[in-house]
Design a protein around this motif. Structure first.
Motif, PDB file in Angstrom:
ATOM      1  N   SER A  90     -29.656  -4.698   4.109  1.00  0.00           N
ATOM      2  CA  SER A  90     -30.552  -4.969   2.815  1.00  0.00           C
ATOM      3  C   SER A  90     -30.830  -6.005   2.966  1.00  0.00           C
ATOM      4  O   SER A  90     -31.813  -6.518   2.570  1.00  0.00           O
ATOM      5  CB  SER A  90     -29.769  -4.700   2.168  1.00  0.00           C
ATOM      6  OG  SER A  90     -28.316  -5.769   1.797  1.00  0.00           O
ATOM      7  N   ARG A 112     -34.209 -13.960   4.549  1.00  0.00           N
ATOM      8  CA  ARG A 112     -35.186 -13.775   4.436  1.00  0.00           C
ATOM      9  C   ARG A 112     -36.208 -14.598   6.204  1.00  0.00           C
ATOM     10  O   ARG A 112     -35.940 -14.886   6.335  1.00  0.00           O
ATOM     11  CB  ARG A 112     -35.882 -14.606   3.429  1.00  0.00           C
ATOM     12  CG  ARG A 112     -35.021 -13.915   2.088  1.00  0.00           C
ATOM     13  CD  ARG A 112     -35.571 -12.670   1.683  1.00  0.00           C
ATOM     14  NE  ARG A 112     -36.971 -12.628   1.344  1.00  0.00           N
ATOM     15  CZ  ARG A 112     -37.901 -11.512   0.997  1.00  0.00           C
ATOM     16  NH1 ARG A 112     -36.819 -10.844   1.126  1.00  0.00           N
ATOM     17  NH2 ARG A 112     -39.274 -11.600   0.651  1.00  0.00           N
ATOM     18  N   GLU A 185     -43.716 -17.651  -7.094  1.00  0.00           N
ATOM     19  CA  GLU A 185     -42.972 -17.220  -5.965  1.00  0.00           C
ATOM     20  C   GLU A 185     -42.554 -17.937  -4.882  1.00  0.00           C
ATOM     21  O   GLU A 185     -43.424 -18.952  -4.684  1.00  0.00           O
ATOM     22  CB  GLU A 185     -44.058 -16.402  -5.672  1.00  0.00           C
ATOM     23  CG  GLU A 185     -43.659 -15.549  -4.618  1.00  0.00           C
ATOM     24  CD  GLU A 185     -44.811 -14.655  -3.588  1.00  0.00           C
ATOM     25  OE1 GLU A 185     -44.878 -13.208  -3.861  1.00  0.00           O
ATOM     26  OE2 GLU A 185     -45.928 -16.106  -3.260  1.00  0.00           O
ATOM     27  N   PRO A 188     -42.986 -15.487   0.032  1.00  0.00           N
ATOM     28  CA  PRO A 188     -43.356 -14.057   0.339  1.00  0.00           C
ATOM     29  C   PRO A 188     -42.479 -13.116  -0.308  1.00  0.00           C
ATOM     30  O   PRO A 188     -41.291 -12.805  -0.119  1.00  0.00           O
ATOM     31  CB  PRO A 188     -44.270 -13.788   1.419  1.00  0.00           C
ATOM     32  CG  PRO A 188     -44.981 -15.470   1.769  1.00  0.00           C
ATOM     33  CD  PRO A 188     -43.256 -16.214   1.093  1.00  0.00           C
ATOM     34  N   GLY A 189     -42.543 -11.842  -1.347  1.00  0.00           N
ATOM     35  CA  GLY A 189     -41.340 -11.050  -2.442  1.00  0.00           C
ATOM     36  C   GLY A 189     -40.334 -12.065  -2.900  1.00  0.00           C
ATOM     37  O   GLY A 189     -39.502 -11.343  -3.476  1.00  0.00           O
ATOM     38  N   PHE A 190     -41.094 -13.506  -3.122  1.00  0.00           N
ATOM     39  CA  PHE A 190     -38.779 -13.865  -3.956  1.00  0.00           C
ATOM     40  C   PHE A 190     -39.621 -14.818  -4.748  1.00  0.00           C
ATOM     41  O   PHE A 190     -40.328 -15.312  -5.351  1.00  0.00           O
ATOM     42  CB  PHE A 190     -38.429 -14.786  -2.710  1.00  0.00           C
ATOM     43  CG  PHE A 190     -36.944 -15.399  -3.051  1.00  0.00           C
ATOM     44  CD1 PHE A 190     -37.010 -15.746  -4.142  1.00  0.00           C
ATOM     45  CD2 PHE A 190     -36.250 -14.917  -2.103  1.00  0.00           C
ATOM     46  CE1 PHE A 190     -35.311 -16.310  -4.516  1.00  0.00           C
ATOM     47  CE2 PHE A 190     -34.749 -15.043  -2.691  1.00  0.00           C
ATOM     48  CZ  PHE A 190     -34.692 -15.616  -3.946  1.00  0.00           C
ATOM     49  N   VAL A 207     -36.062  -9.857  -5.680  1.00  0.00           N
ATOM     50  CA  VAL A 207     -36.883 -10.219  -4.392  1.00  0.00           C
ATOM     51  C   VAL A 207     -37.256  -8.493  -4.074  1.00  0.00           C
ATOM     52  O   VAL A 207     -36.883  -7.920  -4.411  1.00  0.00           O
ATOM     53  CB  VAL A 207     -35.665 -10.304  -3.478  1.00  0.00           C
ATOM     54  CG1 VAL A 207     -35.697  -9.861  -1.628  1.00  0.00           C
ATOM     55  CG2 VAL A 207     -34.667 -12.128  -3.716  1.00  0.00           C
ATOM     56  N   ASP A 208     -38.137  -8.891  -3.542  1.00  0.00           N
ATOM     57  CA  ASP A 208     -39.299  -7.727  -2.809  1.00  0.00           C
ATOM     58  C   ASP A 208     -39.366  -6.974  -4.010  1.00  0.00           C
ATOM     59  O   ASP A 208     -39.221  -5.434  -3.574  1.00  0.00           O
ATOM     60  CB  ASP A 208     -38.325  -7.164  -1.424  1.00  0.00           C
ATOM     61  CG  ASP A 208     -38.540  -7.419  -0.579  1.00  0.00           C
ATOM     62  OD1 ASP A 208     -39.431  -8.795  -0.508  1.00  0.00           O
ATOM     63  OD2 ASP A 208     -38.045  -7.951  -0.006  1.00  0.00           O
ATOM     64  N   ASP A 209     -39.589  -6.748  -5.035  1.00  0.00           N
ATOM     65  CA  ASP A 209     -39.679  -5.765  -6.695  1.00  0.00           C
ATOM     66  C   ASP A 209     -38.757  -4.999  -6.337  1.00  0.00           C
ATOM     67  O   ASP A 209     -38.983  -3.667  -6.349  1.00  0.00           O
ATOM     68  CB  ASP A 209     -40.536  -4.880  -6.216  1.00  0.00           C
ATOM     69  CG  ASP A 209     -42.093  -6.395  -6.367  1.00  0.00           C
ATOM     70  OD1 ASP A 209     -41.764  -6.970  -7.407  1.00  0.00           O
ATOM     71  OD2 ASP A 209     -43.328  -5.605  -6.087  1.00  0.00           O
ATOM     72  N   ARG A 210     -36.916  -5.832  -5.946  1.00  0.00           N
ATOM     73  CA  ARG A 210     -35.912  -4.182  -5.748  1.00  0.00           C
ATOM     74  C   ARG A 210     -34.803  -4.817  -6.591  1.00  0.00           C
ATOM     75  O   ARG A 210     -34.227  -4.839  -6.790  1.00  0.00           O
ATOM     76  CB  ARG A 210     -36.361  -4.076  -4.356  1.00  0.00           C
ATOM     77  CG  ARG A 210     -35.187  -2.499  -4.321  1.00  0.00           C
ATOM     78  CD  ARG A 210     -34.766  -2.043  -2.731  1.00  0.00           C
ATOM     79  NE  ARG A 210     -33.679  -1.215  -2.475  1.00  0.00           N
ATOM     80  CZ  ARG A 210     -33.112  -1.116  -1.564  1.00  0.00           C
ATOM     81  NH1 ARG A 210     -33.776  -1.105  -0.725  1.00  0.00           N
ATOM     82  NH2 ARG A 210     -31.855   0.020  -2.033  1.00  0.00           N
ATOM     83  N   TRP A 211     -34.737  -5.745  -5.495  1.00  0.00           N
ATOM     84  CA  TRP A 211     -33.161  -6.811  -6.132  1.00  0.00           C
ATOM     85  C   TRP A 211     -33.205  -7.847  -7.206  1.00  0.00           C
ATOM     86  O   TRP A 211     -34.230  -8.429  -6.968  1.00  0.00           O
ATOM     87  CB  TRP A 211     -32.635  -7.484  -4.256  1.00  0.00           C
ATOM     88  CG  TRP A 211     -32.526  -6.431  -3.499  1.00  0.00           C
ATOM     89  CD1 TRP A 211     -33.799  -6.715  -2.308  1.00  0.00           C
ATOM     90  CD2 TRP A 211     -31.813  -5.668  -3.159  1.00  0.00           C
ATOM     91  NE1 TRP A 211     -33.238  -5.279  -1.568  1.00  0.00           N
ATOM     92  CE2 TRP A 211     -31.788  -4.921  -1.690  1.00  0.00           C
ATOM     93  CE3 TRP A 211     -30.265  -4.920  -3.780  1.00  0.00           C
ATOM     94  CZ2 TRP A 211     -31.162  -4.509  -0.974  1.00  0.00           C
ATOM     95  CZ3 TRP A 211     -30.058  -4.047  -2.954  1.00  0.00           C
ATOM     96  CH2 TRP A 211     -30.282  -3.905  -1.790  1.00  0.00           C
ATOM     97  N   HIS A 252     -41.904  -5.798 -14.923  1.00  0.00           N
ATOM     98  CA  HIS A 252     -41.633  -5.843 -13.369  1.00  0.00           C
ATOM     99  C   HIS A 252     -40.620  -4.756 -13.195  1.00  0.00           C
ATOM    100  O   HIS A 252     -40.031  -4.252 -14.193  1.00  0.00           O
ATOM    101  CB  HIS A 252     -40.291  -7.756 -13.021  1.00  0.00           C
ATOM    102  CG  HIS A 252     -41.351  -8.634 -13.615  1.00  0.00           C
ATOM    103  ND1 HIS A 252     -41.952  -9.202 -12.297  1.00  0.00           N
ATOM    104  CD2 HIS A 252     -41.446  -9.122 -14.282  1.00  0.00           C
ATOM    105  CE1 HIS A 252     -42.504  -9.817 -12.337  1.00  0.00           C
ATOM    106  NE2 HIS A 252     -41.989 -10.691 -13.515  1.00  0.00           N
TER     107      HIS A 252
END
Ligand code: SF4
Length: 285
Positions: A90, A112, A185, A188-190, A207-211, A252
């Motif tokens: 992860s 990252r 942002e 990227p992704g954060f 983070v990454d549309d997940r965390w 989100h």
């Protein structure tokens, strides 16, 4: 080191104990709810760990901000337990070593490709400096809100990192040069998402549309097996906190909630979306 001479009498009989310097931050109860329980304004050992639970007890001991958890027999710790990756591959590490200055809030390292991010601050200790350096150091220190600044300046200085905090909470970290006002942002992704409510400058980091790192704006409840927010610890506006969480649900998606206080939860994006909508409805009643 936990102090046997200050052992809380309410601990269950046995080797493991909590001493009376405990500040009732709740961290041990979130890490090992089967072993630790609240007793008035403190935590105590409610059940001695069996063999397989010893690790949980040690994780709680190494996270405890007041070093209040230990064994009467002075058993040696089983080495370094933090940073601890919360799921294989992860890149999300629980840092343990909570700070009394943040009332024992959890802090996290996110590894990252564009530079690692420290989310909130553990206490500054050489026990973490080496392992964090080995993981690539820290490019950004991302603060969820003013209460969880702790030793952030020392981490930023040690790794020459940029500190981020919302403008409304900036006075708690005046050295921070990354001042957030809107969604932003960091890399990227954060993504930093302002969620005013718990404090005026509270921010969640997705983070990454997940965390989703939530500070004290949103958490999981082990007691209720559901998302929760802390009305008794809302310092700015409960109504705005509900509005912020409603916007979060609207715009989100996330599949894991990683808070400062309260329990963490790794789940499913649809499930958490529905639970968040229901939480907002409860908050608005
Ligand atoms: S982690 Fe330490 S300070 Fe926090 S409730 Fe547990 S024993 Fe008390």
């Amino acid at each position: 080191m936990a102090r046997v001479d200050l052992r809380n009498d309410a601990n269950v009989t046995g080797d493991w104990f909590v001493d009376t310097r405990c500040i009732d931050c709740g961290t041990c109860r979130e890490i090992a709810p089967a072993l630790f329980a609240a007793h008035y304004d403190a935590s105590v050992v409610q059940r001695q760990p069996d063999g397989t639970e010893e690790l949980d007890a040690w994780l709680a001991a190494q996270a405890c901000p007041t070093s209040s958890i230990g064994t009467v027999s002075r058993r040696r710790r089983p080495g370094r337990l933090y940073p601890r990756e919360i799921q294989p591959e992860s890149g999300i590490f629980d840092l343990g070593y909570c700070s009394e200055d943040s009332f024992g809030a959890s802090a996290w390292l996110v590894v990252r490709p564009h530079g690692n991010v420290l989310v909130d601050s553990p206490r500054f200790t050489e026990a973490l400096v080496g392992p964090i350096a080995a993981l690539g150091g820290v490019r950004h220190v991302a603060l969820t809100h003013r209460d969880d600044v702790a030793d952030a300046h020392r981490w930023a200085e040690r790794f020459d990192a940029t500190t981020w905090i919302h403008s409304a909470d900036h006075s708690a970290a005046p050295w921070a040069t990354g001042v957030l006002t809107d969604e932003h942002e960091l890399q990227p992704g954060f993504v930093a998402i302002p969620v005013p409510g718990h404090t005026k400058g509270s921010v969640a980091f997705l983070v990454d549309d997940r965390w989703l790192f939530t500070g004290d704006s949103l958490a999981w409840s082990n007691d209720h097996h559901d998302l929760t927010a802390f009305r008794s610890a809302c310092w700015f506006s409960w109504r705005e906190q509900a509005d912020s969480l409603a916007k979060l649900a609207e715009h989100h998606r996330f599949a894991a909630v990683l808070p400062g206080h309260g329990a963490r939860h790794l789940g499913d994006a649809d499930e958490l979306h529905d639970r968040l909508v229901q939480l907002v409805a409860r908050m608005r009643r």
